[in-house]
Motif scaffolding. Structure first.
Motif, mmCIF file in Angstrom:
data_model
loop_
_atom_site.group_PDB
_atom_site.id
_atom_site.type_symbol
_atom_site.label_atom_id
_atom_site.label_comp_id
_atom_site.label_asym_id
_atom_site.label_seq_id
_atom_site.Cartn_x
_atom_site.Cartn_y
_atom_site.Cartn_z
ATOM 1 N N MET A 27 0.831 -1.201 0.000
ATOM 2 C CA MET A 27 0.000 0.000 0.000
ATOM 3 C C MET A 27 0.869 1.256 0.000
ATOM 4 O O MET A 27 0.933 1.987 0.993
ATOM 5 N N PRO A 28 1.569 1.511 -1.107
ATOM 6 C CA PRO A 28 2.537 2.616 -1.149
ATOM 7 C C PRO A 28 1.927 4.001 -1.012
ATOM 8 O O PRO A 28 2.645 4.957 -0.719
ATOM 9 N N ASN A 29 0.628 4.110 -1.210
ATOM 10 C CA ASN A 29 -0.021 5.427 -1.131
ATOM 11 C C ASN A 29 -0.507 5.774 0.280
ATOM 12 O O ASN A 29 -0.996 6.880 0.507
ATOM 13 N N GLU A 30 -0.385 4.849 1.217
ATOM 14 C CA GLU A 30 -0.845 5.098 2.586
ATOM 15 C C GLU A 30 0.222 5.852 3.384
ATOM 16 O O GLU A 30 1.418 5.580 3.271
ATOM 17 N N ASP A 31 -0.217 6.805 4.214
ATOM 18 C CA ASP A 31 0.671 7.467 5.170
ATOM 19 C C ASP A 31 0.793 6.589 6.411
ATOM 20 O O ASP A 31 -0.201 5.996 6.865
ATOM 21 N N ILE A 32 1.987 6.519 6.965
ATOM 22 C CA ILE A 32 2.251 5.606 8.082
ATOM 23 C C ILE A 32 3.006 6.336 9.192
ATOM 24 O O ILE A 32 3.910 7.131 8.921
ATOM 25 N N ILE A 33 2.617 6.040 10.432
ATOM 26 C CA ILE A 33 3.359 6.522 11.595
ATOM 27 C C ILE A 33 3.882 5.302 12.347
ATOM 28 O O ILE A 33 3.105 4.441 12.757
ATOM 29 N N TYR A 34 5.193 5.223 12.493
ATOM 30 C CA TYR A 34 5.833 4.076 13.145
ATOM 31 C C TYR A 34 6.384 4.494 14.501
ATOM 32 O O TYR A 34 7.076 5.513 14.614
ATOM 33 N N VAL A 35 6.090 3.697 15.533
ATOM 34 C CA VAL A 35 6.643 3.958 16.862
ATOM 35 C C VAL A 35 7.387 2.722 17.351
ATOM 36 O O VAL A 35 6.821 1.630 17.437
ATOM 37 N N GLY A 36 8.678 2.905 17.661
ATOM 38 C CA GLY A 36 9.483 1.841 18.245
ATOM 39 C C GLY A 36 9.822 2.192 19.692
ATOM 40 O O GLY A 36 10.437 3.229 19.952
ATOM 41 N N ASP A 37 9.405 1.338 20.614
ATOM 42 C CA ASP A 37 9.605 1.619 22.041
ATOM 43 C C ASP A 37 10.999 1.175 22.478
ATOM 44 O O ASP A 37 11.162 0.311 23.338
ATOM 45 N N THR A 38 12.009 1.791 21.876
ATOM 46 C CA THR A 38 13.387 1.357 22.065
ATOM 47 C C THR A 38 13.905 1.552 23.492
ATOM 48 O O THR A 38 14.869 0.906 23.902
ATOM 49 N N LYS A 39 13.266 2.420 24.252
ATOM 50 C CA LYS A 39 13.674 2.635 25.644
ATOM 51 C C LYS A 39 13.327 1.424 26.514
ATOM 52 O O LYS A 39 14.020 1.131 27.499
ATOM 53 N N ASN A 40 12.275 0.716 26.149
ATOM 54 C CA ASN A 40 11.768 -0.369 26.992
ATOM 55 C C ASN A 40 11.970 -1.763 26.413
ATOM 56 O O ASN A 40 11.448 -2.735 26.950
ATOM 57 N N ILE A 41 12.706 -1.848 25.301
ATOM 58 C CA ILE A 41 12.991 -3.153 24.709
ATOM 59 C C ILE A 41 13.986 -3.923 25.589
ATOM 60 O O ILE A 41 14.828 -3.286 26.224
ATOM 61 N N PRO A 42 13.894 -5.253 25.699
ATOM 62 C CA PRO A 42 12.945 -6.135 25.020
ATOM 63 C C PRO A 42 11.656 -6.331 25.816
ATOM 64 O O PRO A 42 11.677 -6.272 27.044
ATOM 65 N N TYR A 43 10.559 -6.559 25.095
ATOM 66 C CA TYR A 43 9.281 -6.863 25.736
ATOM 67 C C TYR A 43 9.226 -8.323 26.201
ATOM 68 O O TYR A 43 8.437 -8.676 27.060
ATOM 69 N N GLY A 44 10.041 -9.173 25.583
ATOM 70 C CA GLY A 44 9.935 -10.620 25.801
ATOM 71 C C GLY A 44 10.165 -11.076 27.224
ATOM 72 O O GLY A 44 9.726 -12.163 27.606
ATOM 73 N N GLY A 45 10.826 -10.267 28.036
ATOM 74 C CA GLY A 45 11.065 -10.643 29.417
ATOM 75 C C GLY A 45 10.159 -9.940 30.408
ATOM 76 O O GLY A 45 10.316 -10.091 31.628
#
Length: 262
Positions: A27-45
């Motif tokens: 969907m190349p015509n869609e506008d996207i906002i990406y958020v990476g919670d890099t301060k709190n990574i990793p979530y897995g633990g």
């Protein structure tokens, strides 16, 4: 909500960029906002309660920025928080777990293995969902505590990365016909994993994005503009390292990454 609003993508850090790449392609015509919670990574633990709180903060930010739907591009967050987010928000929200499960079910496999975070492994969600529809498929789940933070830090900078990957891959059943990468960080090292596994490697990003497309279409929310969409990147931690890795994976230069406090 209107068609011209953005699609929100959330992840614990860099991993969701693998989903973003598929999203841009379909969907190349869609506008996207990406958020990476890099301060709190990793979530897995983390605990389910912690992950829910972290994910809800990101969702609230995305809604404030007029997103029309949200993709939880993180397997761990999808398991811990997807139902909770869907119940507490009034826009469509999709996760990535079902995409991987559907690919396994449609593949006709007798045995598969799954690489994932410890949280995802402990939940047993993939195995439960697969066996709900086909109990004959043998499912082997391998929790990998170190892979996500290693990829986030910079895979090439980890001296003993091959030994660590060998250890995790040693737990993958030799009889597995397919290996599901059930953490969106793992496609970043798909080639390295592929050298240690002779079967098919499943990356669920494309199927997840097809679900996004179907959801937008069903809700009459597909953007009808003809020009290429924009992508905005936000992180809660360090900017430069995220920018460098995202540009490399997306094969793009000069992406704009902004730091936010949530």
């Amino acid at each position: 909500m209107v068609k011209s609003c953005s699609i929100g993508v959330l992840d614990s850090g860099l991993g969701g960029v693998s989903v973003l790449k598929s999203l841009i392609k379909l969907m190349p015509n869609e506008d996207i906002i990406y958020v990476g919670d890099t301060k709190n990574i990793p979530y897995g633990g983390r605990t389910k309660e912690e992950i829910r709180k972290l994910a809800l903060r990101i969702v609230e930010f995305l809604i404030l920025n007029k997103c029309k739907m949200i993709v939880v591009a993180c397997n761990t967050a999808s398991i811990a928080a997807l139902d909770y987010l869907q119940e507490n928000c009034n826009i469509p929200i999709v996760g990535i777990i079902d995409a991987g499960v559907e690919i396994v079910l449609e593949g006709g496999y007798k045995e598969v293995s799954i690489l994932c975070t410890p949280f995802t492994a402990k939940s047993g969600d993939h195995k439960k969902k697969i066996h709900k529809k086909d109990k004959k498929i043998k499912v082997n789940v391998v929790g990998c505590e170190l892979l996500c933070p290693m990829i986030e830090k910079g895979w090439e900078t980890i001296k003993n990365r091959d030994d660590i990957l060998d250890e995790y891959m040693s737990h993958v059943s030799k009889d597995s016909e397919a290996l599901l990468l059930a953490c969106t960080h793992y496609p970043f090292i798909k080639d390295e994993i592929g050298k240690k596994f002779s079967g098919e490697i499943i990356v669920p990003s494309d199927e997840c994005v097809r679900e996004v497309y179907r959801t937008l279409r069903e809700n009459n929310l597909l953007n009808e503009k003809k020009k290429k969409g924009t992508v905005e990147f936000y992180v809660t931690g360090e900017v430069d390292s995220f920018k460098e890795k995202a540009e490399k994976f997306l094969k793009q230069k000069n992406i704009n990454v902004y730091k936010i406090d949530l």
